[in-house]
Design a protein around this motif. Structure first.
Motif, PDB file in Angstrom:
ATOM      1  N   LEU A   1       3.966  11.584  -1.995  1.00 54.57           N
ATOM      2  CA  LEU A   1       4.774  10.942  -0.959  1.00 54.57           C
ATOM      3  C   LEU A   1       6.198  11.493  -0.960  1.00 54.57           C
ATOM      4  O   LEU A   1       6.781  11.761   0.107  1.00 54.57           O
TER       5      LEU A   1
ATOM      6  N   TYR B   1       5.630   4.683   1.341  1.00 56.03           N
ATOM      7  CA  TYR B   1       6.135   5.835   2.101  1.00 56.03           C
ATOM      8  C   TYR B   1       7.307   5.411   2.988  1.00 56.03           C
ATOM      9  O   TYR B   1       8.337   6.102   3.043  1.00 56.03           O
ATOM     10  N   GLU B   2       7.173   4.273   3.688  1.00 56.30           N
ATOM     11  CA  GLU B   2       8.238   3.812   4.569  1.00 56.30           C
ATOM     12  C   GLU B   2       9.495   3.469   3.774  1.00 56.30           C
ATOM     13  O   GLU B   2      10.618   3.732   4.217  1.00 56.30           O
TER      14      GLU B   2
ATOM     15  N   ASN C   1       0.838  -1.190   0.000  1.00 56.83           N
ATOM     16  CA  ASN C   1       0.000   0.000   0.000  1.00 56.83           C
ATOM     17  C   ASN C   1       0.878   1.248   0.000  1.00 56.83           C
ATOM     18  O   ASN C   1       2.113   1.161   0.039  1.00 56.83           O
ATOM     19  N   ASN C   2       0.214   2.412  -0.024  1.00 59.52           N
ATOM     20  CA  ASN C   2       0.956   3.673  -0.026  1.00 59.52           C
ATOM     21  C   ASN C   2       1.772   3.856   1.248  1.00 59.52           C
ATOM     22  O   ASN C   2       2.841   4.474   1.231  1.00 59.52           O
ATOM     23  N   GLU C   3       1.272   3.310   2.367  1.00 58.19           N
ATOM     24  CA  GLU C   3       1.989   3.448   3.631  1.00 58.19           C
ATOM     25  C   GLU C   3       3.332   2.719   3.578  1.00 58.19           C
ATOM     26  O   GLU C   3       4.351   3.256   4.050  1.00 58.19           O
ATOM     27  N   GLU C   4       3.353   1.524   3.001  1.00 57.09           N
ATOM     28  CA  GLU C   4       4.622   0.811   2.870  1.00 57.09           C
ATOM     29  C   GLU C   4       5.554   1.501   1.884  1.00 57.09           C
ATOM     30  O   GLU C   4       6.773   1.543   2.097  1.00 57.09           O
TER      31      GLU C   4
END
Length: 238
Positions: A204, A115-116, A110-113
């Motif tokens: 991001l 981003y990380e 996902n976008n969160e991963e």
């Protein structure tokens, strides 16, 4: 790592040969050797070896142990490791350039991963270091409901590599199905991809403070067109 990628590792260079345009752009971005470079999701390591041969200090990571072992045997001067792209900070190194090409980033969930991953890249870059990312242009894929990517053929082997897309709107995922035909052997696989759009990706990068973000529609630095370009290539500076 999927067993499929281990099985195709012996054919990887025939399916995805090292591209001249890709190498030229990488070398243009990083500048004169020696520089410190990280190749993320390196596959069989064609780019890593070419850059190492050019005098750069190269670290290369991939999840597939067979490919990493093959790269170590191919060139002992490369620091090749089995490592998840989300864990690059454990390398405890800083780089002039980090690159991840071949549509690898969208294997994250996902976008969160993503981003990380980008955050780890920024933390692992030297001041004014660069990040180079290449994925399929999902602006076009989603808008035009693209069902198939171009089939890859290599008559020298011979082999045929078919690639099919099936968008699942409920999960916002693409079921990426592949069929590799080598003589009478057939290898099939499917994996879910996260189809991130260009505006989301740039957002991001901006949120993390990357600067001078450039988008291209080819490794020859052609202008990016969301409805026409096949790849999305992004270059950003720390």
């Amino acid at each position: 790592m999927s067993k499929f990628y281990t099985e195709i590792s012996k054919y990887y260079d025939y399916i995805f040969p090292t591209g001249k345009a890709q190498l030229q752009l990488i070398k243009k971005i990083v500048g004169e050797a020696p520089k410190n470079i990280l190749d993320v999701a390196c596959g069989s390591g064609g780019y890593a070896k070419s850059l190492n041969d050019s005098g750069h200090q190269v670290t290369a990571i991939d999840l597939d142990q067979e490919m990493v072992q093959a790269l170590k045997a191919r060139d002992t001067g490369i620091d090749a490791r089995v490592l998840n792209m989300l864990d690059i900070e454990v390398l405890n190194k800083t780089f002039d350039l980090i690159f991840c090409i071949g549509n690898s980033v969208v294997h994250l969930n996902n976008n969160e991963e993503i981003y990380e991953f980008l955050k780890s890249c920024k933390n692992s870059l030297k001041e004014n270091g660069h990040l180079l990312i290449q994925i399929v242009n999902y602006d076009r894929v989603l808008a035009q409901d693209v069902k198939q990517l171009p089939t890859i053929k290599n008559e020298d082997v011979p082999l045929v590599f078919e690639r099919y897309y099936d968008y699942w709107p409920e999960q916002h995922k693409i079921n990426f199905r592949t069929i590799l035909r080598v003589n009478e052997n057939v290898l099939e696989n499917s994996v879910l991809l996260h189809p991130i759009k260009s505006t989301e990706f740039v957002g991001l990068l901006e949120e993390l403070g990357f600067q001078d973000i450039q988008l291209y529609g080819s490794f020859n630095q052609e202008a990016y067109d969301p409805m026409v370009s096949f790849p999305l290539i992004m270059v950003a500076k720390k």
